[in-house]
Scaffold this motif. Structure first.
Motif, PDB file in Angstrom:
ATOM      1  N   PRO A 161       0.877  -1.281  -0.149  1.00  0.00           N
ATOM      2  CA  PRO A 161      -0.098  -0.208   0.042  1.00  0.00           C
ATOM      3  C   PRO A 161       0.780   1.172   0.064  1.00  0.00           C
ATOM      4  O   PRO A 161       1.789   1.092   0.745  1.00  0.00           O
ATOM      5  N   ARG A 176      -2.489  -2.791   8.344  1.00  0.00           N
ATOM      6  CA  ARG A 176      -3.261  -2.203   8.678  1.00  0.00           C
ATOM      7  C   ARG A 176      -4.263  -2.105   7.404  1.00  0.00           C
ATOM      8  O   ARG A 176      -5.663  -1.894   7.489  1.00  0.00           O
ATOM      9  N   TYR A 177      -3.726  -1.837   6.163  1.00  0.00           N
ATOM     10  CA  TYR A 177      -4.454  -1.455   4.991  1.00  0.00           C
ATOM     11  C   TYR A 177      -4.405  -2.891   3.865  1.00  0.00           C
ATOM     12  O   TYR A 177      -5.345  -2.967   3.209  1.00  0.00           O
TER      13      TYR A 177
END
Length: 410
Positions: A161, A176-177
Protein backbone atom coordinates in the motif's frame (compact mmCIF):
# COMPACT_ATOMS: atom_id res chain seq x y z
CA UNK A 1 -33.62 -33.84 39.14
CA UNK A 2 -32.06 -37.17 38.14
CA UNK A 3 -33.57 -36.86 34.68
CA UNK A 4 -32.19 -33.34 34.40
CA UNK A 5 -28.74 -34.62 35.31
CA UNK A 6 -29.03 -37.40 32.76
CA UNK A 7 -30.03 -34.88 30.13
CA UNK A 8 -26.97 -32.75 30.90
CA UNK A 9 -24.71 -35.79 30.61
CA UNK A 10 -26.37 -36.80 27.35
CA UNK A 11 -25.97 -33.32 25.88
CA UNK A 12 -22.35 -33.08 27.04
CA UNK A 13 -21.59 -36.33 25.24
CA UNK A 14 -23.68 -35.91 22.12
CA UNK A 15 -22.87 -32.31 21.19
CA UNK A 16 -19.08 -32.81 21.09
CA UNK A 17 -19.62 -36.00 19.09
CA UNK A 18 -21.82 -34.16 16.59
CA UNK A 19 -19.31 -31.30 16.32
CA UNK A 20 -16.52 -33.76 15.69
CA UNK A 21 -18.48 -35.78 13.16
CA UNK A 22 -19.71 -32.86 11.09
CA UNK A 23 -16.99 -30.23 11.51
CA UNK A 24 -13.82 -31.14 13.42
CA UNK A 25 -13.42 -34.45 11.60
CA UNK A 26 -13.58 -32.60 8.28
CA UNK A 27 -11.09 -30.00 9.45
CA UNK A 28 -8.62 -32.31 11.18
CA UNK A 29 -8.55 -35.16 8.67
CA UNK A 30 -9.54 -33.71 5.30
CA UNK A 31 -8.30 -30.12 5.60
CA UNK A 32 -5.26 -30.44 7.88
CA UNK A 33 -4.39 -34.03 7.03
CA UNK A 34 -4.03 -35.45 10.55
CA UNK A 35 -3.63 -39.22 10.27
CA UNK A 36 -3.57 -39.10 6.49
CA UNK A 37 -1.34 -41.82 4.97
CA UNK A 38 1.10 -40.34 2.47
CA UNK A 39 3.05 -42.39 -0.03
CA UNK A 40 6.72 -42.18 -0.84
CA UNK A 41 7.90 -40.87 -4.20
CA UNK A 42 9.66 -44.16 -5.00
CA UNK A 43 6.26 -45.92 -5.12
CA UNK A 44 5.43 -44.12 -8.40
CA UNK A 45 6.81 -44.85 -11.90
CA UNK A 46 8.62 -41.55 -12.31
CA UNK A 47 12.21 -40.35 -12.10
CA UNK A 48 12.43 -36.87 -10.63
CA UNK A 49 15.22 -34.34 -10.36
CA UNK A 50 15.61 -30.85 -8.96
CA UNK A 51 16.57 -28.10 -11.39
CA UNK A 52 18.40 -25.48 -9.33
CA UNK A 53 19.12 -21.89 -10.29
CA UNK A 54 18.45 -18.53 -8.60
CA UNK A 55 15.93 -17.76 -11.36
CA UNK A 56 13.98 -20.96 -10.55
CA UNK A 57 13.27 -20.31 -6.89
CA UNK A 58 9.81 -19.76 -5.42
CA UNK A 59 7.89 -20.56 -8.62
CA UNK A 60 4.24 -20.38 -7.50
CA UNK A 61 2.60 -20.86 -10.90
CA UNK A 62 3.52 -22.04 -14.41
CA UNK A 63 2.11 -22.10 -17.94
CA UNK A 64 3.14 -24.44 -20.75
CA UNK A 65 3.20 -23.27 -24.35
CA UNK A 66 2.71 -26.57 -26.18
CA UNK A 67 3.16 -24.99 -29.60
CA UNK A 68 6.46 -23.24 -28.85
CA UNK A 69 7.60 -25.98 -26.41
CA UNK A 70 8.31 -23.42 -23.68
CA UNK A 71 7.50 -23.38 -19.98
CA UNK A 72 6.82 -20.00 -18.34
CA UNK A 73 7.15 -19.81 -14.54
CA UNK A 74 6.34 -16.98 -12.10
CA UNK A 75 9.31 -17.11 -9.75
CA UNK A 76 10.81 -15.19 -6.85
CA UNK A 77 13.40 -15.49 -4.12
CA UNK A 78 12.26 -18.24 -1.75
CA UNK A 79 13.36 -16.29 1.32
CA UNK A 80 11.41 -13.21 0.27
CA UNK A 81 8.14 -15.10 0.67
CA UNK A 82 8.84 -15.31 4.41
CA UNK A 83 8.87 -11.50 4.52
CA UNK A 84 6.50 -10.01 1.94
CA UNK A 85 3.76 -12.33 0.66
CA UNK A 86 0.25 -11.03 1.47
CA UNK A 87 -1.59 -14.30 0.64
CA UNK A 88 -0.13 -15.80 3.85
CA UNK A 89 -0.09 -12.48 5.77
CA UNK A 90 3.61 -11.70 5.37
CA UNK A 91 3.48 -7.90 5.47
CA UNK A 92 7.06 -6.62 5.77
CA UNK A 93 6.77 -3.89 3.13
CA UNK A 94 10.47 -3.04 3.31
CA UNK A 95 11.17 -6.46 1.79
CA UNK A 96 8.71 -6.15 -1.10
CA UNK A 97 11.40 -5.87 -3.76
CA UNK A 98 14.00 -8.35 -2.49
CA UNK A 99 12.19 -11.18 -4.23
CA UNK A 100 13.08 -9.76 -7.63
CA UNK A 101 9.97 -11.51 -8.98
CA UNK A 102 10.09 -12.39 -12.64
CA UNK A 103 8.96 -14.79 -15.38
CA UNK A 104 11.49 -17.51 -16.21
CA UNK A 105 11.34 -19.43 -19.49
CA UNK A 106 12.58 -22.98 -20.20
CA UNK A 107 12.86 -24.66 -23.60
CA UNK A 108 11.46 -28.00 -22.49
CA UNK A 109 12.85 -30.15 -25.33
CA UNK A 110 16.46 -29.03 -24.92
CA UNK A 111 17.79 -29.54 -21.37
CA UNK A 112 21.35 -28.77 -22.46
CA UNK A 113 24.59 -29.89 -20.83
CA UNK A 114 23.79 -27.92 -17.66
CA UNK A 115 20.25 -29.34 -17.40
CA UNK A 116 18.74 -25.84 -17.27
CA UNK A 117 16.70 -26.07 -20.49
CA UNK A 118 18.15 -22.88 -21.93
CA UNK A 119 16.84 -20.90 -18.94
CA UNK A 120 16.21 -17.21 -19.52
CA UNK A 121 14.15 -14.58 -17.79
CA UNK A 122 11.81 -12.00 -19.26
CA UNK A 123 12.43 -8.31 -18.63
CA UNK A 124 9.55 -5.86 -18.22
CA UNK A 125 9.26 -2.95 -20.61
CA UNK A 126 7.09 0.10 -19.95
CA UNK A 127 6.04 -1.06 -16.48
CA UNK A 128 6.66 1.15 -13.42
CA UNK A 129 4.23 -0.08 -10.78
CA UNK A 130 2.63 1.79 -7.91
CA UNK A 131 5.91 1.82 -5.96
CA UNK A 132 7.79 3.42 -8.85
CA UNK A 133 10.58 0.82 -8.80
CA UNK A 134 9.08 -1.59 -11.38
CA UNK A 135 9.01 -4.37 -8.78
CA UNK A 136 6.51 -7.22 -8.94
CA UNK A 137 5.19 -9.67 -6.36
CA UNK A 138 3.76 -12.41 -8.55
CA UNK A 139 1.14 -15.01 -7.63
CA UNK A 140 -1.17 -16.80 -10.07
CA UNK A 141 -1.35 -15.98 -13.77
CA UNK A 142 -2.98 -17.05 -17.01
CA UNK A 143 -1.93 -16.67 -20.62
CA UNK A 144 -4.07 -15.85 -23.64
CA UNK A 145 -2.84 -16.80 -27.11
CA UNK A 146 -3.59 -13.72 -29.22
CA UNK A 147 -2.21 -15.04 -32.49
CA UNK A 148 0.62 -17.20 -33.83
CA UNK A 149 3.29 -14.86 -32.50
CA UNK A 150 1.83 -13.05 -29.48
CA UNK A 151 0.92 -14.16 -25.97
CA UNK A 152 -0.91 -12.03 -23.41
CA UNK A 153 -0.02 -12.56 -19.75
CA UNK A 154 -2.60 -11.72 -17.06
CA UNK A 155 -0.75 -11.72 -13.73
CA UNK A 156 -1.70 -11.16 -10.09
CA UNK A 157 0.64 -8.61 -8.51
CA UNK A 158 0.69 -7.92 -4.75
CA UNK A 159 2.12 -4.40 -4.36
CA UNK A 160 2.54 -2.69 -0.97
CA UNK A 161 0.00 0.00 0.00
CA UNK A 162 1.30 3.43 -1.00
CA UNK A 163 0.51 7.03 -0.06
CA UNK A 164 1.18 9.43 -2.91
CA UNK A 165 0.40 12.77 -1.28
CA UNK A 166 2.09 15.81 -2.79
CA UNK A 167 3.78 13.59 -5.37
CA UNK A 168 5.85 11.78 -2.75
CA UNK A 169 5.44 8.01 -2.50
CA UNK A 170 5.48 6.53 1.00
CA UNK A 171 4.73 3.01 2.23
CA UNK A 172 1.70 2.56 4.44
CA UNK A 173 1.30 -0.03 7.17
CA UNK A 174 0.30 -3.20 5.28
CA UNK A 175 -0.93 -4.89 8.46
CA UNK A 176 -3.48 -2.08 8.70
CA UNK A 177 -4.34 -1.58 5.03
CA UNK A 178 -3.46 -4.88 3.38
CA UNK A 179 -1.77 -5.20 0.01
CA UNK A 180 -2.42 -3.03 -3.02
CA UNK A 181 -3.15 -6.02 -5.24
CA UNK A 182 -3.61 -5.53 -8.96
CA UNK A 183 -3.78 -7.46 -12.20
CA UNK A 184 -0.94 -6.63 -14.58
CA UNK A 185 -1.29 -7.28 -18.30
CA UNK A 186 1.76 -7.83 -20.50
CA UNK A 187 2.30 -8.99 -24.07
CA UNK A 188 5.11 -11.34 -25.09
CA UNK A 189 6.33 -12.10 -28.58
CA UNK A 190 7.12 -15.81 -28.72
CA UNK A 191 10.90 -16.24 -28.50
CA UNK A 192 11.47 -12.67 -27.28
CA UNK A 193 12.80 -11.70 -23.82
CA UNK A 194 10.50 -8.78 -23.07
CA UNK A 195 7.26 -8.42 -21.14
CA UNK A 196 5.61 -5.47 -22.87
CA UNK A 197 3.34 -3.71 -20.39
CA UNK A 198 -0.22 -3.19 -21.62
CA UNK A 199 -2.20 -2.03 -18.59
CA UNK A 200 -2.78 -2.32 -14.85
CA UNK A 201 -6.22 -3.24 -13.50
CA UNK A 202 -6.94 -1.96 -10.00
CA UNK A 203 -10.52 -2.38 -8.83
CA UNK A 204 -12.40 -2.76 -5.55
CA UNK A 205 -13.63 -6.16 -6.71
CA UNK A 206 -10.01 -7.35 -6.85
CA UNK A 207 -9.63 -7.76 -3.09
CA UNK A 208 -7.25 -10.65 -2.43
CA UNK A 209 -6.58 -12.03 -5.90
CA UNK A 210 -5.08 -15.48 -6.23
CA UNK A 211 -5.52 -16.85 -9.75
CA UNK A 212 -6.85 -15.62 -13.08
CA UNK A 213 -8.76 -17.49 -15.76
CA UNK A 214 -9.12 -15.68 -19.07
CA UNK A 215 -12.60 -15.69 -20.61
CA UNK A 216 -13.47 -15.69 -24.31
CA UNK A 217 -14.71 -12.09 -24.34
CA UNK A 218 -11.40 -10.33 -23.68
CA UNK A 219 -11.95 -10.31 -19.93
CA UNK A 220 -11.16 -12.67 -17.09
CA UNK A 221 -12.34 -14.24 -13.86
CA UNK A 222 -10.25 -13.96 -10.70
CA UNK A 223 -10.44 -15.82 -7.41
CA UNK A 224 -10.27 -13.73 -4.25
CA UNK A 225 -9.01 -16.23 -1.69
CA UNK A 226 -10.33 -14.11 1.20
CA UNK A 227 -13.28 -11.76 1.54
CA UNK A 228 -11.17 -9.03 3.15
CA UNK A 229 -7.57 -7.88 2.94
CA UNK A 230 -7.09 -7.74 6.72
CA UNK A 231 -9.12 -7.81 9.95
CA UNK A 232 -11.28 -10.13 12.02
CA UNK A 233 -13.45 -11.22 9.11
CA UNK A 234 -10.38 -12.64 7.39
CA UNK A 235 -9.26 -14.39 10.59
CA UNK A 236 -12.60 -16.14 11.08
CA UNK A 237 -12.94 -17.39 7.51
CA UNK A 238 -11.26 -20.58 8.65
CA UNK A 239 -14.52 -21.40 10.44
CA UNK A 240 -17.24 -19.85 8.28
CA UNK A 241 -15.65 -19.81 4.84
CA UNK A 242 -14.95 -16.84 2.63
CA UNK A 243 -13.57 -15.59 -0.62
CA UNK A 244 -15.36 -14.95 -3.90
CA UNK A 245 -15.05 -14.77 -7.68
CA UNK A 246 -14.94 -11.51 -9.64
CA UNK A 247 -15.34 -10.87 -13.35
CA UNK A 248 -13.52 -8.12 -15.21
CA UNK A 249 -14.61 -7.13 -18.70
CA UNK A 250 -12.41 -6.28 -21.67
CA UNK A 251 -12.87 -2.65 -20.62
CA UNK A 252 -11.41 -3.48 -17.18
CA UNK A 253 -14.77 -3.01 -15.43
CA UNK A 254 -14.96 -5.51 -12.55
CA UNK A 255 -17.66 -6.80 -10.25
CA UNK A 256 -18.14 -9.72 -7.88
CA UNK A 257 -20.24 -12.49 -9.44
CA UNK A 258 -20.14 -15.36 -6.90
CA UNK A 259 -19.80 -15.26 -3.11
CA UNK A 260 -21.47 -18.29 -1.54
CA UNK A 261 -19.98 -21.67 -0.72
CA UNK A 262 -16.32 -20.71 -1.02
CA UNK A 263 -13.53 -21.46 1.44
CA UNK A 264 -10.14 -20.16 0.30
CA UNK A 265 -10.85 -20.41 -3.46
CA UNK A 266 -7.53 -20.86 -5.15
CA UNK A 267 -5.93 -21.79 -8.50
CA UNK A 268 -8.92 -21.67 -10.86
CA UNK A 269 -8.68 -22.66 -14.52
CA UNK A 270 -10.91 -22.60 -17.55
CA UNK A 271 -11.03 -26.20 -18.75
CA UNK A 272 -10.82 -27.42 -22.33
CA UNK A 273 -14.60 -27.91 -22.07
CA UNK A 274 -15.18 -24.21 -21.33
CA UNK A 275 -16.18 -24.85 -17.72
CA UNK A 276 -14.42 -23.20 -14.78
CA UNK A 277 -12.79 -25.40 -12.16
CA UNK A 278 -12.33 -23.71 -8.79
CA UNK A 279 -10.34 -25.54 -6.09
CA UNK A 280 -10.04 -24.72 -2.40
CA UNK A 281 -6.86 -24.65 -0.35
CA UNK A 282 -8.79 -25.60 2.79
CA UNK A 283 -11.48 -28.10 1.79
CA UNK A 284 -11.40 -30.90 -0.78
CA UNK A 285 -14.14 -29.60 -3.03
CA UNK A 286 -13.27 -28.54 -6.59
CA UNK A 287 -16.34 -26.68 -7.82
CA UNK A 288 -17.19 -27.04 -11.51
CA UNK A 289 -19.00 -23.92 -12.71
CA UNK A 290 -20.43 -22.49 -15.92
CA UNK A 291 -20.27 -18.80 -16.79
CA UNK A 292 -23.71 -17.76 -18.00
CA UNK A 293 -24.55 -15.12 -20.58
CA UNK A 294 -25.67 -12.94 -17.67
CA UNK A 295 -22.14 -13.22 -16.18
CA UNK A 296 -23.23 -15.40 -13.27
CA UNK A 297 -21.47 -18.58 -12.19
CA UNK A 298 -23.70 -21.63 -12.08
CA UNK A 299 -22.40 -24.72 -10.29
CA UNK A 300 -22.85 -27.89 -12.35
CA UNK A 301 -20.75 -30.41 -10.44
CA UNK A 302 -18.24 -30.98 -7.63
CA UNK A 303 -15.06 -33.06 -7.65
CA UNK A 304 -13.58 -34.49 -4.47
CA UNK A 305 -9.94 -35.59 -4.28
CA UNK A 306 -9.80 -36.05 -0.50
CA UNK A 307 -7.54 -33.09 0.30
CA UNK A 308 -7.24 -29.35 -0.33
CA UNK A 309 -5.81 -28.26 -3.68
CA UNK A 310 -3.78 -25.23 -4.70
CA UNK A 311 -3.37 -24.59 -8.44
CA UNK A 312 -4.99 -26.49 -11.27
CA UNK A 313 -3.62 -26.72 -14.79
CA UNK A 314 -4.98 -28.20 -18.00
CA UNK A 315 -2.81 -30.07 -20.49
CA UNK A 316 -3.06 -30.31 -24.27
CA UNK A 317 -5.26 -33.42 -24.01
CA UNK A 318 -7.76 -31.63 -21.76
CA UNK A 319 -6.75 -33.45 -18.56
CA UNK A 320 -6.51 -31.39 -15.38
CA UNK A 321 -3.54 -31.64 -13.03
CA UNK A 322 -3.99 -30.59 -9.42
CA UNK A 323 -1.33 -29.76 -6.83
CA UNK A 324 -2.74 -31.34 -3.67
CA UNK A 325 -1.91 -30.18 -0.14
CA UNK A 326 -1.76 -33.30 2.08
CA UNK A 327 -0.35 -31.34 5.05
CA UNK A 328 -1.50 -27.72 4.85
CA UNK A 329 0.10 -26.72 8.15
CA UNK A 330 3.49 -28.01 6.98
CA UNK A 331 3.27 -25.77 3.92
CA UNK A 332 2.34 -22.74 6.03
CA UNK A 333 5.23 -23.50 8.38
CA UNK A 334 7.61 -23.58 5.41
CA UNK A 335 6.85 -19.92 4.76
CA UNK A 336 8.52 -19.16 8.10
CA UNK A 337 11.78 -20.80 7.04
CA UNK A 338 11.57 -21.77 3.38
CA UNK A 339 15.23 -22.73 3.04
CA UNK A 340 15.05 -25.31 5.84
CA UNK A 341 11.49 -26.58 6.25
CA UNK A 342 9.77 -28.86 3.75
CA UNK A 343 6.21 -30.02 3.18
CA UNK A 344 4.91 -33.14 1.37
CA UNK A 345 3.00 -32.84 -1.88
CA UNK A 346 0.53 -34.79 -3.99
CA UNK A 347 -0.12 -34.45 -7.72
CA UNK A 348 -3.52 -35.56 -9.07
CA UNK A 349 -4.85 -36.05 -12.57
CA UNK A 350 -8.54 -35.30 -13.15
CA UNK A 351 -9.97 -36.62 -16.39
CA UNK A 352 -13.49 -35.93 -17.61
CA UNK A 353 -15.14 -39.07 -18.96
CA UNK A 354 -16.27 -38.18 -22.46
CA UNK A 355 -18.95 -35.50 -22.29
CA UNK A 356 -20.54 -36.61 -19.02
CA UNK A 357 -20.04 -34.88 -15.69
CA UNK A 358 -18.23 -37.92 -14.36
CA UNK A 359 -14.54 -37.57 -13.60
CA UNK A 360 -11.73 -40.06 -13.09
CA UNK A 361 -9.40 -38.90 -10.29
CA UNK A 362 -5.95 -40.52 -10.21
CA UNK A 363 -3.03 -39.93 -7.87
CA UNK A 364 -0.03 -39.43 -10.17
CA UNK A 365 2.72 -38.59 -7.69
CA UNK A 366 3.21 -38.17 -3.97
CA UNK A 367 6.32 -37.34 -1.97
CA UNK A 368 5.99 -38.04 1.72
CA UNK A 369 9.58 -37.03 2.43
CA UNK A 370 9.39 -33.90 0.22
CA UNK A 371 12.68 -35.09 -1.26
CA UNK A 372 11.99 -33.60 -4.70
CA UNK A 373 8.33 -32.55 -4.74
CA UNK A 374 8.38 -30.06 -1.90
CA UNK A 375 5.57 -27.61 -1.13
CA UNK A 376 4.13 -27.95 -4.62
CA UNK A 377 1.47 -25.45 -5.67
CA UNK A 378 1.49 -26.17 -9.42
CA UNK A 379 2.15 -29.07 -11.78
CA UNK A 380 2.26 -28.77 -15.56
CA UNK A 381 2.02 -31.87 -17.73
CA UNK A 382 3.58 -32.17 -21.17
CA UNK A 383 1.48 -34.61 -23.19
CA UNK A 384 4.20 -35.17 -25.79
CA UNK A 385 6.76 -36.59 -23.31
CA UNK A 386 4.63 -37.38 -20.25
CA UNK A 387 6.97 -35.12 -18.27
CA UNK A 388 5.79 -33.10 -15.28
CA UNK A 389 7.11 -29.69 -14.24
CA UNK A 390 6.40 -28.84 -10.60
CA UNK A 391 6.98 -25.70 -8.51
CA UNK A 392 6.04 -23.96 -5.29
CA UNK A 393 6.51 -20.56 -3.58
CA UNK A 394 8.78 -21.81 -0.77
CA UNK A 395 10.97 -24.11 -2.86
CA UNK A 396 14.47 -23.08 -4.08
CA UNK A 397 14.17 -25.21 -7.23
CA UNK A 398 11.65 -26.60 -9.71
CA UNK A 399 11.14 -30.33 -10.11
CA UNK A 400 11.12 -32.23 -13.39
CA UNK A 401 9.66 -35.74 -13.34
CA UNK A 402 9.93 -38.15 -16.28
CA UNK A 403 7.79 -41.31 -16.54
CA UNK A 404 10.16 -44.21 -15.87
CA UNK A 405 8.50 -46.37 -18.53
CA UNK A 406 9.20 -43.82 -21.21
CA UNK A 407 5.50 -43.65 -22.01
CA UNK A 408 3.55 -40.48 -22.61
CA UNK A 409 0.17 -39.69 -21.08
CA UNK A 410 -2.31 -42.56 -21.08
Amino acid sequence: MAKFGQAIIFISLVIPAVIYQYYLKEVLIVSLGYGRPIQSLREFPYTCRAVRHPDLEGCEDMWLDDKDRALYAACSNSYSHSQWYPPVEKFNVSAHSIGDDHISVLNIDTPGDDGLYGLRRLVTSGYVGSTGDASLTLHGFDVEVLDGARLRFWMVNHQPPISDEHGRKQFLDAERYGANSTVEVFDVIRGDDQLLWVKTINDEAIVTPNKIAVTEDGGFLVTNDHSAKIGLRRKFELFNGGGNIAHCSSASLCHTIATSGFNYPNGMIRGADGLYYIPSSFIDNIRVMRLTDQLDLEEVHSIYVGMPVDNLSVDQAGDIYAAGLPKVLDLLAAFENPLRLRSPSTIWRIRRIKMTLDYEVTKVLEDREASYINGATVARHDVKTGRLFIGGPTVPWITVCDPSTGETSQ
